[in-house]
Design an enzyme around this catalytic site. Sequence first.
Site, PDB file in Angstrom:
ATOM      1  N   TYR A  33       0.830  -1.211   0.000  1.00 48.32           N
ATOM      2  CA  TYR A  33       0.000   0.000   0.000  1.00 48.32           C
ATOM      3  C   TYR A  33       0.867   1.266   0.000  1.00 48.32           C
ATOM      4  CZ  TYR A  33      -3.790  -3.224   1.213  1.00 48.32           C
ATOM      5  OH  TYR A  33      -4.706  -4.237   1.212  1.00 48.32           O
ATOM      6  N   TRP A  37      -3.557   6.174   3.018  1.00 48.29           N
ATOM      7  CA  TRP A  37      -4.987   5.847   2.999  1.00 48.29           C
ATOM      8  C   TRP A  37      -5.661   6.598   4.139  1.00 48.29           C
ATOM      9  CZ3 TRP A  37      -2.429   2.834  -0.283  1.00 48.29           C
ATOM     10  CH2 TRP A  37      -3.134   2.172  -1.300  1.00 48.29           C
ATOM     11  N   GLY A 164     -14.437   0.937   3.035  1.00 54.94           N
ATOM     12  CA  GLY A 164     -13.332   0.342   3.795  1.00 54.94           C
ATOM     13  C   GLY A 164     -13.445  -1.162   3.926  1.00 54.94           C
ATOM     14  N   ASP A 166     -14.171  -3.550   1.409  1.00 56.54           N
ATOM     15  CA  ASP A 166     -14.364  -3.617  -0.034  1.00 56.54           C
ATOM     16  C   ASP A 166     -15.204  -4.774  -0.584  1.00 56.54           C
ATOM     17  OD1 ASP A 166     -12.483  -1.775   0.636  1.00 56.54           O
ATOM     18  OD2 ASP A 166     -10.831  -2.767  -0.375  1.00 56.54           O
ATOM     19  N   ARG A 198      -7.774 -12.357  -1.285  1.00 57.67           N
ATOM     20  CA  ARG A 198      -8.083 -11.038  -1.831  1.00 57.67           C
ATOM     21  C   ARG A 198      -9.420 -11.071  -2.570  1.00 57.67           C
ATOM     22  NH1 ARG A 198      -5.949  -6.352  -0.624  1.00 57.67           N
ATOM     23  NH2 ARG A 198      -6.456  -5.678  -2.720  1.00 57.67           N
ATOM     24  N   TRP A 351     -12.703  -9.296   3.370  1.00 56.61           N
ATOM     25  CA  TRP A 351     -13.806  -8.826   4.212  1.00 56.61           C
ATOM     26  C   TRP A 351     -14.981  -9.800   4.230  1.00 56.61           C
ATOM     27  CZ3 TRP A 351     -12.998  -4.912   7.492  1.00 56.61           C
ATOM     28  CH2 TRP A 351     -11.954  -4.031   7.211  1.00 56.61           C
ATOM     29  N   GLU A 394      -2.722  -7.590   8.541  1.00 55.00           N
ATOM     30  CA  GLU A 394      -3.872  -6.830   8.042  1.00 55.00           C
ATOM     31  C   GLU A 394      -5.183  -7.465   8.528  1.00 55.00           C
ATOM     32  OE1 GLU A 394      -3.793  -6.647   3.796  1.00 55.00           O
ATOM     33  OE2 GLU A 394      -5.322  -5.080   3.649  1.00 55.00           O
TER      34      GLU A 394
END
Length: 423
Positions: A33, A37, A164, A166, A198, A351, A394
């Site tokens: 990243y 952000w 946030g 996604d 991902r 997520w 993460e």
Amino acid sequence: MKPGIISAIFDEAHATLRNNDNGVYIKPGPGQYPGQWNWDAALAVIGLASIDPERARNEVESLLTGQWEDGMVPHIVFHDPVVDYFPGPAIWGSAQGSSPIPSSGITQPPLLATAVRILHEVAPSIAFLEQVVPDLDRWHRWFHHWRRFDRHGLVAILHPWESGTDNSPRFDRALREINGSESPMVRRDLHHVSAEQRPSDSDYRAYLRILEHLRDAGYRPELDESIFAIGDTFLTAVLAVAERDVGYLLSELGQASTEAAAREASLRAALENAWDARRARFVDQDLGGSDEWFDTITGILPLYALPRHPGSGVLAEAIADPASFGPSPEYPRMPTSVSKASPAFEPRRYWRGPVWVNINWFLIRAFQAAGYPDLASHLREHTLDLVGTQGFWEYYDPRNGQGLGCGQFTWSAAVAIDLINRP
Ligand code: 9WN
């Protein structure tokens, strides 16, 4: 937890923030990243508040250098000219628009005013508030002007990245209806993280199509021009608390805060309306007109803004329930980002199931305010144990706590510091 362990977590966390700091901004993580952000920066400020307030102030100032003329604070500010990230500044194309420096053209959950309040309470500086509070207030007004399509409704997001969260299943219905972009696409994220952790390629093609659509509309479309529009309970809750906090900051400056208070009240009312008694969750408003629904953690998170809500007991139960978000023998790490009972649950995919410690931070603060000290302190201990045993990742696999995504992650370190210093 033994004091020695706590102090080891603290030292590691501080070192992580220093390692990710390039002097201008703190990267969310070392490789993946390469930009600043928005809500990552706010969490970094919360972590740094008590240990390096001057650096925390600079982080706020850095993010605000990317504020657009119309008030929006972008979700990514690209401070570096060459960026190894897709989609980078050339695709966003915003450098020619109303952005002072290259940035994305969308926003993210507005946690910054809350971070500035936390910073001010630990290390007061009126001069700093004079500098940044008008900008925070302007950003909040932007949300009400551009994203309250229905004055009584939730704040709308026009891209999943604005949430946030996604690839949360709450966006599946809307994404299914979008024809993916056929533009060249380089999944640079997959150079760093395995594809199974991902969003999918088809998610990315849809993300890119929405981006292109927004870009063509100068990033300020009318609701009926938007191909993606969701009234987001979580972002609305973050903004409601941030409005309270900007009101507090204005009053520290001796200025009237009645407008912020009115905006806060209207957001709280919208959240009250978003309570679905049958499902016992706060439910997003799909402005595309569907009521497809998945049981995700964002259905619980608005308690952060409405701690006295009568549903708090049911929400506390859901967080602890082994069949939904709570720990079970197969999934001892908690809370999952999607209920284990949901058909959408995937324990390792971003997520759609993993544990996120930034989400735990919101839940801990929510349950503390709602009068569930035991649950809040259990979540706090559990979160510190997770980062203490696994490191600052993460996100985490709820089955064994294995770290996923990007390692040495800024917000996981920042959350740990805040939970240690402000238990
Ligand atoms: C897209 C930086 C950001 C977080 C988001 C998280 C992830 C970006 C990505 O990383 O999103 O904005 O490339 O996947 O979903 O919440 O701010 O940590």
